[in-house]
Design a protein around this motif. Structure first.
Motif, mmCIF file in Angstrom:
data_model
loop_
_atom_site.group_PDB
_atom_site.id
_atom_site.type_symbol
_atom_site.label_atom_id
_atom_site.label_comp_id
_atom_site.label_asym_id
_atom_site.label_seq_id
_atom_site.Cartn_x
_atom_site.Cartn_y
_atom_site.Cartn_z
ATOM 1 N N ASP A 156 0.849 -1.682 0.388
ATOM 2 C CA ASP A 156 0.103 -0.075 -0.262
ATOM 3 C C ASP A 156 1.171 1.045 -0.146
ATOM 4 N N SER A 157 2.028 0.865 1.060
ATOM 5 C CA SER A 157 2.671 2.489 0.806
ATOM 6 C C SER A 157 3.571 2.593 -0.597
ATOM 7 N N PHE A 158 4.384 1.545 -1.454
ATOM 8 C CA PHE A 158 4.685 1.179 -2.644
ATOM 9 C C PHE A 158 3.637 1.763 -3.385
ATOM 10 N N ILE A 159 2.410 1.592 -3.643
ATOM 11 C CA ILE A 159 1.703 2.233 -4.454
ATOM 12 C C ILE A 159 1.660 3.987 -3.878
ATOM 13 N N GLU A 160 1.399 4.018 -2.614
ATOM 14 C CA GLU A 160 1.635 6.088 -2.738
ATOM 15 C C GLU A 160 2.804 6.193 -3.054
ATOM 16 N N ILE A 161 3.484 5.947 -3.169
ATOM 17 C CA ILE A 161 5.153 6.467 -3.605
ATOM 18 C C ILE A 161 5.577 6.584 -4.962
ATOM 19 N N TYR A 162 5.210 5.657 -5.205
ATOM 20 C CA TYR A 162 5.750 5.401 -6.890
ATOM 21 C C TYR A 162 4.084 5.717 -7.582
ATOM 22 N N ASN A 163 2.844 5.518 -7.210
ATOM 23 C CA ASN A 163 1.857 6.055 -8.397
ATOM 24 C C ASN A 163 1.410 7.467 -7.963
ATOM 25 N N LYS A 164 1.237 7.614 -6.182
ATOM 26 C CA LYS A 164 0.305 8.508 -6.009
ATOM 27 C C LYS A 164 1.727 10.272 -6.283
ATOM 28 N N ILE A 165 2.731 9.734 -6.180
ATOM 29 C CA ILE A 165 4.399 10.690 -5.653
ATOM 30 C C ILE A 165 4.956 10.428 -7.630
ATOM 31 N N PHE A 166 5.324 9.416 -7.694
ATOM 32 C CA PHE A 166 6.010 9.852 -9.179
ATOM 33 C C PHE A 166 5.591 9.306 -10.099
ATOM 34 N N LYS A 167 3.674 9.261 -10.080
ATOM 35 C CA LYS A 167 2.887 8.923 -11.499
ATOM 36 C C LYS A 167 3.141 7.613 -12.279
ATOM 37 N N ILE A 168 3.676 7.359 -11.460
ATOM 38 C CA ILE A 168 4.053 5.575 -12.675
ATOM 39 C C ILE A 168 3.060 5.348 -12.475
ATOM 40 N N ARG A 169 1.627 4.560 -13.410
ATOM 41 C CA ARG A 169 1.020 3.904 -13.737
ATOM 42 C C ARG A 169 1.174 2.534 -12.721
ATOM 43 N N LEU A 170 -0.177 2.125 -12.133
ATOM 44 C CA LEU A 170 -0.472 0.585 -11.460
ATOM 45 C C LEU A 170 -1.285 -0.160 -12.229
ATOM 46 N N ALA A 171 -0.807 -0.776 -12.792
ATOM 47 C CA ALA A 171 -1.903 -1.699 -14.034
ATOM 48 C C ALA A 171 -2.385 -2.874 -13.681
ATOM 49 N N LEU A 172 -1.671 -3.799 -12.943
ATOM 50 C CA LEU A 172 -2.129 -3.884 -11.641
ATOM 51 C C LEU A 172 -2.420 -4.182 -10.359
ATOM 52 N N ASP A 173 -2.458 -5.092 -9.728
ATOM 53 C CA ASP A 173 -2.908 -5.004 -8.109
ATOM 54 C C ASP A 173 -3.709 -6.317 -7.675
ATOM 55 N N LYS A 174 -3.490 -7.140 -7.164
ATOM 56 C CA LYS A 174 -3.971 -8.470 -7.770
ATOM 57 C C LYS A 174 -3.176 -9.767 -6.820
ATOM 58 N N PHE A 175 -3.726 -10.268 -5.723
ATOM 59 C CA PHE A 175 -3.495 -11.327 -5.065
ATOM 60 C C PHE A 175 -3.399 -12.994 -5.729
ATOM 61 N N ILE A 176 -2.357 -12.752 -5.933
ATOM 62 C CA ILE A 176 -2.434 -14.405 -6.634
ATOM 63 C C ILE A 176 -1.980 -15.406 -5.946
ATOM 64 N N GLU A 177 -2.832 -16.510 -6.228
ATOM 65 C CA GLU A 177 -3.449 -17.647 -5.544
ATOM 66 C C GLU A 177 -2.188 -18.445 -5.102
ATOM 67 N N THR A 178 -1.406 -18.467 -6.410
ATOM 68 C CA THR A 178 -0.511 -20.024 -6.614
ATOM 69 C C THR A 178 0.685 -19.777 -6.229
ATOM 70 N N TRP A 179 0.937 -18.132 -5.784
ATOM 71 C CA TRP A 179 2.131 -17.668 -5.353
ATOM 72 C C TRP A 179 1.288 -17.115 -3.372
ATOM 73 N N LYS A 180 0.470 -16.749 -3.147
ATOM 74 C CA LYS A 180 -0.172 -16.369 -1.632
ATOM 75 C C LYS A 180 0.580 -15.332 -1.901
ATOM 76 N N ARG A 181 0.655 -14.271 -2.713
ATOM 77 C CA ARG A 181 1.264 -12.804 -2.487
ATOM 78 C C ARG A 181 0.335 -11.991 -3.576
ATOM 79 N N ARG A 182 0.240 -11.303 -3.158
ATOM 80 C CA ARG A 182 -0.604 -10.188 -3.243
ATOM 81 C C ARG A 182 0.897 -8.851 -4.590
#
Length: 321
Positions: free
Chosen positions: A213-239
């Motif tokens: 969440d805080s990574f998004i705040e920096i790279y998307n909200k401050i650095f203005k880099i487009r967030l194209a995907l935010d997903k929980f991958i079941e096979t990895w058990k990771r966001r």
């Protein structure tokens, strides 16, 4: 909608909230719209990636085999105490960096290798207007050091390149060696291929974080880099997060830990190839140990892993089929 009174319309500030709404509406009405704005970063905003190495000549030879291209630049930074070899690709460039003298840069490389060994050391963002970026970050409340000037000399032909760096506070870097660069003079020549299976571009770079969440705040909200995907991958058990910029992806994998302080670490690199079977045959013939080809996690991809010669950088080849 058909518009018999179609007009050519120029919108300044078109990247902002109101401007973007206006542009969308005018396109819907059938007009030809051109948007002009002062974006935070230029199109090629992932400027380059840095790998710290002990022996620059050896590392250069290894990455020539891996990438299938010759370095576009061999240089040194007298004031930083470092030497480098640059591999120029379609969407970014790779810097192999070694300590060869005395200076702040040499100390950074030495410390990285002493503490973690060779490997990925830094990620650098690019801009066409460093002063505007600096002013924006200060306005947001961040305390920044002064900008620093840099100059590189190509030892092949004595040509020069110059740039300005803005190093970032720990609140933004979160454990990464990361800064923003504006190139001023000189240019990086195109890479010379010696292989029909040469890598053309970086598919993605992996960053591991304990706080997505805080990574998004920096790279998307401050650095203005487009967030194209935010997903929980079941096979990895990771966001998983995908940030898209200059025809590549910053892939962020969240791995929660007990540390309450947000922390990011560089993971690995994935290089795109057109024919992964031929690339594997080529690498095996050159003495590089590589895995068998298998289907990737992403649909319609084939992947293989490089097991040596990467100077401790987890490395993947990927073909989109």
């Amino acid at each position: 909608m058909k518009n018999k009174l179609k007009k050519k319309i120029l919108i300044t500030g078109g990247a902002g909230f109101i401007g973007s709404l206006l542009a969308t509406r005018l396109v819907f009405l059938g007009h030809e719209v051109t948007v002009v704005d002062k974006f935070l970063y230029k199109k090629n905003s992932l400027d380059h990636l840095i790998i710290a190495v002990n022996n620059l000549e050896e590392a250069e030879q290894n990455y020539q085999k891996i990438l299938g291209i010759n370095p576009s630049w061999r240089g040194h930074h007298k004031e930083w105490g470092t030497s480098n070899s640059l591999f120029n690709l379609e969407n970014t460039y790779l810097e192999l960096l070694a300590a060869t003298g005395d200076g702040v840069g040499a100390q950074l490389v030495k410390n990285k290798i002493i503490n973690d060994g060779e490997g990925l050391m830094g990620i650098v963002l690019g801009t066409d207007d460093l002063e505007a970026v600096r002013n924006k970050l200060i306005a947001l409340g961040y305390s920044l050091p002064s900008q620093s000037n840099g100059e590189g000399i190509n030892t092949n032909n004595n040509s020069k390149r110059s740039w300005i760096n803005q190093f970032l506070p720990i609140e933004l870097t979160r454990g990464l060696f990361s800064f923003i660069i504006q190139h001023k003079e000189g240019h990086l020549p195109e890479a010379m291929k010696f292989s029909d299976n040469a890598v053309k571009k970086l598919d993605h770079v992996v960053i591991k974080t304990n706080d997505a969440d805080s990574f998004i705040e920096i790279y998307n909200k401050i650095f203005k880099i487009r967030l194209a995907l935010d997903k929980f991958i079941e096979t990895w058990k990771r966001r998983i997060l995908f940030f898209k910029l200059n025809k590549t992806i910053i892939e962020v994998i969240e791995e929660k830990d007990k540390n309450e302080t947000p922390e990011d670490k560089l993971g690995g690199l994935a290089w795109e190839v057109e024919d992964i079977v031929k690339k594997r045959d080529e690498l095996v013939a050159s003495g590089i140990d590589i895995s068998e080809i298998k289907k990737g996690v992403k649909e319609n991809t084939l992947v293989m892993t490089v097991k040596c010669h990467t100077h401790s950088v987890p490395t993947l080849f990927i073909q989109h089929v």
